[in-house]
Write a protein that holds these residues in place. Structure first.
Motif, mmCIF file in Angstrom:
data_model
loop_
_atom_site.group_PDB
_atom_site.id
_atom_site.type_symbol
_atom_site.label_atom_id
_atom_site.label_comp_id
_atom_site.label_asym_id
_atom_site.label_seq_id
_atom_site.Cartn_x
_atom_site.Cartn_y
_atom_site.Cartn_z
ATOM 1 N N GLN A 189 13.143 -10.830 -6.283
ATOM 2 C CA GLN A 189 12.105 -9.871 -6.618
ATOM 3 C C GLN A 189 12.719 -8.575 -7.132
ATOM 4 O O GLN A 189 13.823 -8.189 -6.769
ATOM 5 C CB GLN A 189 11.205 -9.564 -5.423
ATOM 6 C CG GLN A 189 11.899 -8.882 -4.249
ATOM 7 C CD GLN A 189 10.892 -8.316 -3.242
ATOM 8 O OE1 GLN A 189 10.228 -7.323 -3.516
ATOM 9 N NE2 GLN A 189 10.806 -8.969 -2.078
ATOM 10 N N SER A 190 11.965 -7.914 -8.012
ATOM 11 C CA SER A 190 12.359 -6.613 -8.547
ATOM 12 C C SER A 190 11.085 -5.866 -8.917
ATOM 13 O O SER A 190 9.986 -6.410 -8.816
ATOM 14 C CB SER A 190 13.263 -6.782 -9.770
ATOM 15 O OG SER A 190 12.587 -7.495 -10.793
ATOM 16 N N HIS A 191 11.229 -4.617 -9.327
ATOM 17 C CA HIS A 191 10.066 -3.850 -9.770
ATOM 18 C C HIS A 191 9.731 -4.211 -11.211
ATOM 19 O O HIS A 191 10.602 -4.207 -12.071
ATOM 20 C CB HIS A 191 10.337 -2.344 -9.672
ATOM 21 C CG HIS A 191 10.288 -1.809 -8.280
ATOM 22 N ND1 HIS A 191 11.318 -1.965 -7.379
ATOM 23 C CD2 HIS A 191 9.310 -1.129 -7.634
ATOM 24 C CE1 HIS A 191 10.989 -1.388 -6.229
ATOM 25 N NE2 HIS A 191 9.780 -0.870 -6.363
ATOM 26 N N LEU A 195 8.432 -13.865 0.894
ATOM 27 C CA LEU A 195 9.683 -13.315 0.378
ATOM 28 C C LEU A 195 9.839 -11.910 0.937
ATOM 29 O O LEU A 195 9.109 -10.994 0.548
ATOM 30 C CB LEU A 195 9.665 -13.302 -1.152
ATOM 31 C CG LEU A 195 10.906 -12.739 -1.848
ATOM 32 C CD1 LEU A 195 12.150 -13.536 -1.482
ATOM 33 C CD2 LEU A 195 10.704 -12.710 -3.353
ATOM 34 N N THR A 196 10.781 -11.716 1.849
ATOM 35 C CA THR A 196 10.936 -10.429 2.535
ATOM 36 C C THR A 196 12.163 -9.659 2.077
ATOM 37 O O THR A 196 12.342 -8.512 2.473
ATOM 38 C CB THR A 196 11.029 -10.650 4.051
ATOM 39 O OG1 THR A 196 12.161 -11.489 4.342
ATOM 40 C CG2 THR A 196 9.773 -11.319 4.588
ATOM 41 N N GLU A 197 13.023 -10.288 1.277
ATOM 42 C CA GLU A 197 14.252 -9.638 0.822
ATOM 43 C C GLU A 197 14.305 -9.662 -0.698
ATOM 44 O O GLU A 197 13.478 -10.296 -1.363
ATOM 45 C CB GLU A 197 15.465 -10.349 1.411
ATOM 46 C CG GLU A 197 15.480 -10.365 2.930
ATOM 47 C CD GLU A 197 16.648 -11.179 3.477
ATOM 48 O OE1 GLU A 197 17.287 -11.886 2.675
ATOM 49 O OE2 GLU A 197 16.894 -11.109 4.691
ATOM 50 N N ALA A 198 15.296 -8.978 -1.244
ATOM 51 C CA ALA A 198 15.434 -8.950 -2.700
ATOM 52 C C ALA A 198 15.725 -10.337 -3.252
ATOM 53 O O ALA A 198 15.266 -10.697 -4.343
ATOM 54 C CB ALA A 198 16.534 -7.968 -3.107
ATOM 55 N N ARG A 199 16.483 -11.142 -2.514
ATOM 56 C CA ARG A 199 16.826 -12.499 -2.930
ATOM 57 C C ARG A 199 16.702 -13.445 -1.749
ATOM 58 O O ARG A 199 16.942 -13.059 -0.605
ATOM 59 C CB ARG A 199 18.266 -12.577 -3.459
ATOM 60 C CG ARG A 199 18.549 -11.744 -4.702
ATOM 61 C CD ARG A 199 20.044 -11.724 -4.996
ATOM 62 N NE ARG A 199 20.384 -10.927 -6.164
ATOM 63 C CZ ARG A 199 20.485 -11.397 -7.392
ATOM 64 N NH1 ARG A 199 20.295 -12.687 -7.616
ATOM 65 N NH2 ARG A 199 20.792 -10.604 -8.401
ATOM 66 N N LEU A 230 0.803 -1.219 0.000
ATOM 67 C CA LEU A 230 0.000 0.000 0.000
ATOM 68 C C LEU A 230 0.836 1.268 0.000
ATOM 69 O O LEU A 230 0.394 2.304 -0.501
ATOM 70 C CB LEU A 230 -0.934 0.007 1.212
ATOM 71 C CG LEU A 230 -1.973 -1.115 1.294
ATOM 72 C CD1 LEU A 230 -2.875 -0.908 2.496
ATOM 73 C CD2 LEU A 230 -2.799 -1.194 0.015
ATOM 74 N N ASP A 231 2.026 1.219 0.571
ATOM 75 C CA ASP A 231 2.813 2.436 0.785
ATOM 76 C C ASP A 231 3.899 2.661 -0.252
ATOM 77 O O ASP A 231 4.741 3.536 -0.077
ATOM 78 C CB ASP A 231 3.440 2.411 2.188
ATOM 79 C CG ASP A 231 2.384 2.416 3.283
ATOM 80 O OD1 ASP A 231 1.227 2.780 2.978
ATOM 81 O OD2 ASP A 231 2.709 2.049 4.426
ATOM 82 N N GLN A 232 3.915 1.872 -1.312
ATOM 83 C CA GLN A 232 4.851 2.118 -2.403
ATOM 84 C C GLN A 232 4.178 1.777 -3.725
ATOM 85 O O GLN A 232 3.298 0.923 -3.774
ATOM 86 C CB GLN A 232 6.144 1.318 -2.233
ATOM 87 C CG GLN A 232 6.002 -0.182 -2.317
ATOM 88 C CD GLN A 232 7.354 -0.879 -2.225
ATOM 89 O OE1 GLN A 232 8.372 -0.360 -2.645
ATOM 90 N NE2 GLN A 232 7.356 -2.072 -1.625
ATOM 91 N N PRO A 233 4.550 2.461 -4.781
ATOM 92 C CA PRO A 233 3.895 2.235 -6.073
ATOM 93 C C PRO A 233 4.432 0.991 -6.767
ATOM 94 O O PRO A 233 5.478 0.449 -6.402
ATOM 95 C CB PRO A 233 4.248 3.493 -6.870
ATOM 96 C CG PRO A 233 5.600 3.882 -6.337
ATOM 97 C CD PRO A 233 5.558 3.547 -4.867
ATOM 98 N N GLY A 234 3.730 0.579 -7.781
ATOM 99 C CA GLY A 234 4.229 -0.486 -8.646
ATOM 100 C C GLY A 234 3.792 -1.875 -8.246
ATOM 101 O O GLY A 234 3.057 -2.090 -7.281
ATOM 102 N N VAL A 235 4.295 -2.828 -9.008
ATOM 103 C CA VAL A 235 3.981 -4.250 -8.820
ATOM 104 C C VAL A 235 5.289 -5.022 -8.813
ATOM 105 O O VAL A 235 6.169 -4.756 -9.634
ATOM 106 C CB VAL A 235 3.081 -4.766 -9.969
ATOM 107 C CG1 VAL A 235 2.778 -6.247 -9.805
ATOM 108 C CG2 VAL A 235 1.803 -3.953 -10.048
ATOM 109 N N PRO A 236 5.467 -5.977 -7.904
ATOM 110 C CA PRO A 236 6.705 -6.760 -7.908
ATOM 111 C C PRO A 236 6.744 -7.785 -9.040
ATOM 112 O O PRO A 236 5.710 -8.322 -9.446
ATOM 113 C CB PRO A 236 6.693 -7.456 -6.546
ATOM 114 C CG PRO A 236 5.258 -7.497 -6.147
ATOM 115 C CD PRO A 236 4.601 -6.303 -6.756
ATOM 116 N N LEU A 237 7.931 -8.025 -9.528
ATOM 117 C CA LEU A 237 8.203 -9.091 -10.494
ATOM 118 C C LEU A 237 9.055 -10.129 -9.782
ATOM 119 O O LEU A 237 10.137 -9.804 -9.295
ATOM 120 C CB LEU A 237 8.927 -8.547 -11.720
ATOM 121 C CG LEU A 237 9.433 -9.582 -12.734
ATOM 122 C CD1 LEU A 237 8.268 -10.327 -13.364
ATOM 123 C CD2 LEU A 237 10.288 -8.906 -13.809
ATOM 124 N N VAL A 238 8.573 -11.362 -9.702
ATOM 125 C CA VAL A 238 9.270 -12.422 -8.976
ATOM 126 C C VAL A 238 9.837 -13.433 -9.966
ATOM 127 O O VAL A 238 9.131 -13.920 -10.848
ATOM 128 C CB VAL A 238 8.319 -13.131 -7.989
ATOM 129 C CG1 VAL A 238 9.045 -14.268 -7.277
ATOM 130 C CG2 VAL A 238 7.771 -12.138 -6.972
#
Length: 208
Positions: A94-96, A132-136, A69-77
């Motif tokens: 994960q990335s934007h 998934l709480t981290e980038a990797r 809710l507090d950041q824009p966009g959608v994650p790409l996993v």
């Protein structure tokens, strides 16, 4: 400014659907019922709902939801896997997600993504759910077989886009989809040719 636009309802509903799939329908619905009972004929906030859901989930749902809710966009996993002697290592990243032509600069921040991955060897399946709480991250699991296929978003319940390696099963399915698409295209061409011939015959009849 309209706080009740399409993204409010569509994204909000998608996140609630994701939470229900991750928590399980029984726990999620129990949290909603207790929230409605406590605030009946009154007012409430988002945090009130999330506190009830957290109680049922036995974890901080609010922190997870805030990342959406507090950041824009959608994650790409991205999901890949390695078969090892004592199980399977599932590598998750994960990335934007960036649409084609997106000229914005690099976006920072990560999501806390509740996700369920399905692995298969063509005969058996194994489902694994985690956050998934981290980038990797790497998840060590023991499905009892070496997978040849993965689906990173079971029932497409998660609010994220994904891609994964194509194993033999998904490659074969992709080949079939391509063959079907080609056949549909050829059939459309045949229909166009038949219509052209019929039109030509009509023109000839009119001339006669």
């Amino acid at each position: 400014y309209n706080a009740f636009d399409g993204i409010t309802y569509a994204k909000g509903a998608s996140i609630l659907t994701m939470l229900e799939a991750w928590m399980g329908a029984a726990r999620f619905q129990a949290g909603v019922r207790s929230y409605l009972a406590e605030h009946a004929f009154g007012t409430a906030t988002t945090s009130d709902l999330l506190s009830h859901l957290s109680r049922e989930a036995r974890t901080d749902v609010g922190k997870l939801v805030a990342s959406f809710l507090d950041q824009p966009g959608v994650p790409l996993v991205s999901v890949d896997w390695r078969c090892e002697a004592d199980g399977v290592a599932v590598d998750v990243q994960q990335s934007h997600y960036r649409a084609l032509g997106d000229v914005r600069g690099p976006l920072t921040g990560v999501w806390q993504i509740p996700m369920c991955v399905r692995l298969s060897d063509g005969k058996k399946t194994f489902d694994h759910c985690s956050v998934l709480t981290e980038a990797r991250a790497t998840w060590q699991i023991k499905p009892g077989f070496c997978p040849t296929f993965s689906h990173p978003n079971i029932d497409e319940a998660g609010y994220y886009r994904w891609h994964t390696r194509l194993g033999p099963i998904s490659t074969a399915r992709g080949d079939k989809l391509r063959r079907d698409a080609i056949e549909r295209k050829l059939e459309a061409i045949r229909k166009d040719e038949r219509r052209a011939w019929l039109s030509k015959d009509e023109d000839t009849a009119l001339q006669l």
